[in-house]
Structures are given as structure tokens and as C-alpha cells.
Motif scaffolding. Structure first.
Motif: not given
Length: 520
Positions: A153-162
Motif C-alpha cells: 500500500a505504501y509503494i502504491v500510494d507513494s507512486t500514484a499521486a506523486p
């Protein structure tokens, strides 16, 4: 009524309760009730009025005077479709086949995390689409390598919006470029157009840039800190990918893989159709909105993202159904799978509805306007970008919306630059964009945070608590970089100072983790 600093009470109360009780719905519910009571405190029957407001707000999420509120309705419908697609992939054996195929080629936990991160970078059309798709595609591989769902979830979230916020060809990019264009026109800035300004701003978005870099550093150097360390240790030592004591998680169907092996195509084809179909309909709806006379940028600016997700999801769902029958899955098993898929997404839907409700209450209280009013020109210009980063971050954290923060803070930042030093126009706009993503990553009421949890199959509160230390670390680095940008006016200097600060910070973190013992 102007509530001033008290307008912060409902969101802060909800956030504190989430961290203390670990019960997201209860905490959001308390924040909603307190906020509604504050909005209606001058009414004679303020308790009844507050209850009426809450009911009308919830109803308004789905229905307005003009009919169905398509944005929220379509997002929920897409979640349900995604749950059913994931269930069909499971019962056909596609997930297991993909896991075995990827496991034969991706031999390490680091490699599996890199695959998820690269997918997050490549799929940058829209953050909702990114969060849900990357998590579902990556999960079979990361599960096989015993990577915790909180880490995914961290990997997904920290590449999506950025990624979305620095890409001009995305729903975010189009939205931001439109706002920037209006700001430049209002203040007579003619040396660059809105698209050129956006491209110049992108490398100044220090939080987004360093967040993406940090994802790879965390995976490669095994920088598991805070609550993430606990989840990763459980995953590696016992195979427990999420905290089972907290019950069902979003996206988890509970279905067993079939005895007969499926094929990799049973996963790849529905997902590929989902991606291609969604992008196709984003172009189609954008062309329809502009009557086919606009540029590609204007097409993405006017696209209907929610509707495109649903249309692409329906086609993908149809393909997944066909593949299930091609694999001779019994009708009864297909029906049970579809119901399991629907149930798997209900926790995420409940949280989304509560988050949308408290955002409306916060808006009625004027929380965003209060925070924005705290910015004025009577401050040293050199610290202006860093200050705006912090304020935009706190606004996005409190309100749970990056786009709302963009809409409020970008014009204010532009006005301050125009009235003080016009050369600061791009740096202050970049600071607002970066701060909004920072606050969004820290906020448990952010819809992208919720959807990243759903896509990765993680408990939402676990994702919030595990991502927060990394977000705060990158936020600190971004503040230093924005101070350097404010003092020198140079993007390159800001990037270099930020990169050195990030390297030192990650180096210290690596030493601390090394003493504690790396995991996996």
C-alpha cells in the motif's frame, strides 16, 4: 458564522481518534457529528438541524437536484467492478498462475517491490486508477515473496499521486494546468504559457520527486521503520501479510484458488483490457466534452475520469466472465465469486462515504479558508515557498483533498507572488502542489489513501500508520529543499540540497535499521 481556529476541531478530533482507537469509521463519525453540531449551533433545534445536515450530505453524495451524482456513484461502482474482476481472476487461477510466473523471474523481495514501484510510475493517467490497478496486479507477486500488504500500500500510494502531479498528460496535470493558466492570465505573466509553467514547476515539486526516489531506497536498503517494521517482520517470519485480528480487509475475497491451474493470461488480459479501455474512454469523453476541436491536453483536462473507469471496468468484467466460462468454472462458483468480490470492497466503500461526508462538513465550517487566511505577505520572501508547503500540507491533511487544496491555495500563492516578487510565482505554486501531496499522504481521510489500501488489500489504518513516518521524513527533506530554492531562486540548487539532505537522512535511517537488524 466564522469559526476561525475552531474549524480545525472536527478534522483534528477525527484524526486523533483514528490514531488512538484504530477504528476509522467510528472516528470519522465523531468528527462528522461534532462538525455538524458546530455548523448548526446557532439554530434553535441545532441537534435536529445537525442530523438533517448529515443525512442530506450523505444523500447528496449520490443524488442531487439534477439527478445521480455521477462522480461518487461511478467511483463506488468501479470499486465493486474491480472487486468482482479480482474474484473472477482468483477462481480462474489467473492470480496463482501470474504469481508462479513472476516468482520464476523475480527472485527477490527487492525485485518484487521494484516491479510494483515501476508499475506505479508507468500507470500515471489517474491516481484512482493507479492506486487500485497497481495494487491488484502486484499483489500475487508480493504475496508470494511475503511482502506485507501495508508495504505494498505504501509503494502504491507513494507512486500514484506523486507521478500524477508531475505528469502533464494525466487528469491531475490537466486540472492543475487549467488553474495555473488562469493565475498567469490574471497577473499578466506572459513569458511562459500554462503548459510550459507546469513543466518548469514539475522538478520543483520536491516532495513528489523525493517520495518516488524514497520508495526505491526503502525497498533496496530494507528501510523498514516504525509500524512498517512490525508488519514486515510478521510477513517474513510467519507469512501473515496483514493483521488478521482486525478482520476482513478491502479487496480480499476470501476465495481459494481452484485445483485446476489457470493461465497468466487469465490475469493479464482483464487488466490489460481495463487499462486500455479506461484510457480509450478518457480520450473519448474528453473529445466529446471539447467537441473534438481541442488539443490532447485539453482533451485530458475535460475527460470524465469516473465514467471512464466504469466503462473500462465493465469491458474488463465482461472479458473476465468469458474467461471464467472458457476455463469451465461452474456457474454457481462464478456467482459465489462475484458476491465475494462485492463484499471484499464494502469496507473501502464505507470509509469513502464517511470521508466524503466529513469533507463536506469541513467545507461548511470554512476550515480551508481559515488555513489559507493565515498566509500573508508580511514574511521573509526566502521562506515563502517552505511556509506555503507547510500550510498546504496541513490543509490537505485536515481536509483530505489535494484537489481542494490546489483550488484554494494556488490562487492565493499566485496573488502573494504577484504582490511581492513575481519571480517567486513558479516556486510558490510548486510549493503548494508539493504540500498538498504531502498532506494527502499523511491524512487517513484522503480518498487516494483509502483507495491505495483497497488496491493493496491492506487494513486502512495500517496503511496510514506505516506510511506516515516516510511521509514526514520526505516532508522534512522537501522543507529544506524549498528553503534552498527560496534563498537562491535556483531549481537545481533546491534539488541538490534536497538530494543531499535525503541521502543523509536515509543514511542515518539505514544505520539505525542496521543496528535493529534488517528484515527479509
Amino acid at each position: 458564522m466564522d469559526h476561525g481556529i475552531l474549524s480545525l476541531l472536527p478534522p483534528v478530533l477525527a484524526l486523533v481518534l483514528v490514531l488512538i482507537t484504530k477504528r476509522v469509521l467510528v472516528s470519522l463519525g465523531v468528527g462528522i457529528i461534532v462538525g455538524a453540531l458546530m455548523v448548526n449551533q446557532q439554530q434553535d433545534m441545532f441537534i435536529n438541524e445537525a442530523f438533517t445536515q448529515i443525512m442530506s450530505t450523505v444523500t447528496g453524495i449520490f443524488w442531487t437536484e439534477d439527478g445521480i451524482n455521477t462522480w461518487e456513484f461511478y467511483i463506488i461502482l468501479f470499486l465493486l467492478l474491480l472487486g468482482m474482476i479480482a474474484a473472477l481472476i482468483t477462481i480462474t487461477g489467473g492470480g496463482r498462475a501470474f504469481g508462479e510466473w513472476a516468482l520464476a523471474r523475480v527472485k527477490t523481495r527487492i525485485g518484487a517491490q521494484f516491479v510494483a514501484a515501476f508499475l506505479g510510475i508507468i500507470i500515471f493517467i489517474d491516481d484512482y486508477f493507479n492506486s487500485l490497478t497497481v495494487g491488484n496486479v502486484s499483489r500475487p507477486l508480493t504475496d508470494r515473496h511475503r511482502i506485507s500488504r501495508a508495504k505494498l500500500a505504501y509503494i502504491v500510494d507513494s507512486t500514484a499521486a506523486p507521478m500524477c502531479v508531475i505528469s502533464p498528460v494525466s487528469s491531475w496535470g490537466a486540472y492543475i494546468i487549467t488553474i495555473i493558466g488562469g493565475i498567469l492570465t490574471a497577473h499578466g505573466v506572459t513569458q511562459y504559457g500554462s503548459l510550459q509553467a507546469f513543466l518548469l514547476i514539475a522538478p520543483m515539486n520536491f516532495y513528489a520527486v523525493f517520495a518516488i526516489i524514497t520508495v526505491f531506497a526503502v525497498a533496496y536498503f530494507k528501510l523498514d521503520i516504525g509500524a512498517m517494521r512490525h508488519h514486515e517482520r510478521l510477513a517474513v517470519t510467519s507469512g501473515e501479510l496483514f493483521d488478521q485480528s482486525k478482520g476482513a480487509i478491502p479487496g480480499e475475497t476470501g476465495l481459494e484458488a481452484p485445483e485446476a491451474k489457470g493461465k497468466v493470461s487469465d490475469l493479464v488480459v482483464p487488466i490489460a483490457v481495463l487499462i486500455a479501455g479506461t484510457v480509450m474512454f478518457m480520450v473519448i469523453t474528453g473529445i466529446q466534452a471539447t467537441e473534438g476541436t481541442a488539443s490532447l491536453l485539453a482533451t485530458f483536462e475535460n475527460t470524465d475520469v469516473a465514467a471512464s473507469l466504469v466503462y473500462g471496468g465493465l469491458i474488463s468484467f465482461a472479458v473476465a466472465v468469458v474467461l471464467a466460462f472458457v476455463r469451465r468454472v461452474e456457474v454457481k462458483q462464478v456467482g459465489l465469486g462475484l458476491w465475494a468480490g462485492i463484499k471484499s470492497m464494502l469496507p473501502a466503500i464505507y470509509i469513502l462515504i464517511f470521508a466524503w461526508t466529513i469533507i463536506e462538513v469541513i467545507d461548511a465550517l470554512g476550515t480551508g479558508e481559515y488555513l489559507a487566511s493565515q498566509v500573508n505577505e508580511f514574511i521573509p520572501l526566502a521562506i515563502l515557498p517552505a511556509l506555503l508547503f507547510v500550510i498546504a500540507g496541513f490543509m490537505a491533511f485536515s481536509t483530505g483533498t489535494s484537489w481542494g487544496t490546489f483550488a484554494i491555495m494556488l490562487p492565493i500563492a499566485g496573488e502573494i507572488a504577484a504582490q511581492t516578487d513575481i519571480t517567486l510565482m513558479l516556486p510558490v505554486l510548486a510549493a503548494v502542489l508539493a504540500g498538498a501531496i504531502f498532506g494527502d499522504h499523511c491524512s487517513p481521510i484522503s480518498d487516494t489513501t483509502i483507495l491505495s489500501s483497497a488496491g493493496a488489500g491492506s487494513h486502512h489504518i495500517d496503511h496510514v500508520t506505516t506510511q506516515l513516518p516516510y511521509a514526514l521524513l520526505i516532508g522534512f527533506v522537501a522543507i529544506i529543499a524549498f528553503l534552498a530554492l527560496g534563498v537562491t531562486g535556483s531549481t537545481i540548487v533546491g534539488l541538490l540540497v534536497g538530494a543531499v539532505t535525503l541521502a543523509l537522512t536515509l543514511g542515518v535511517t539505514k544505520v539505525i535499521v542496521g543496528r535493529l537488524g534488517t528484515i527479509g
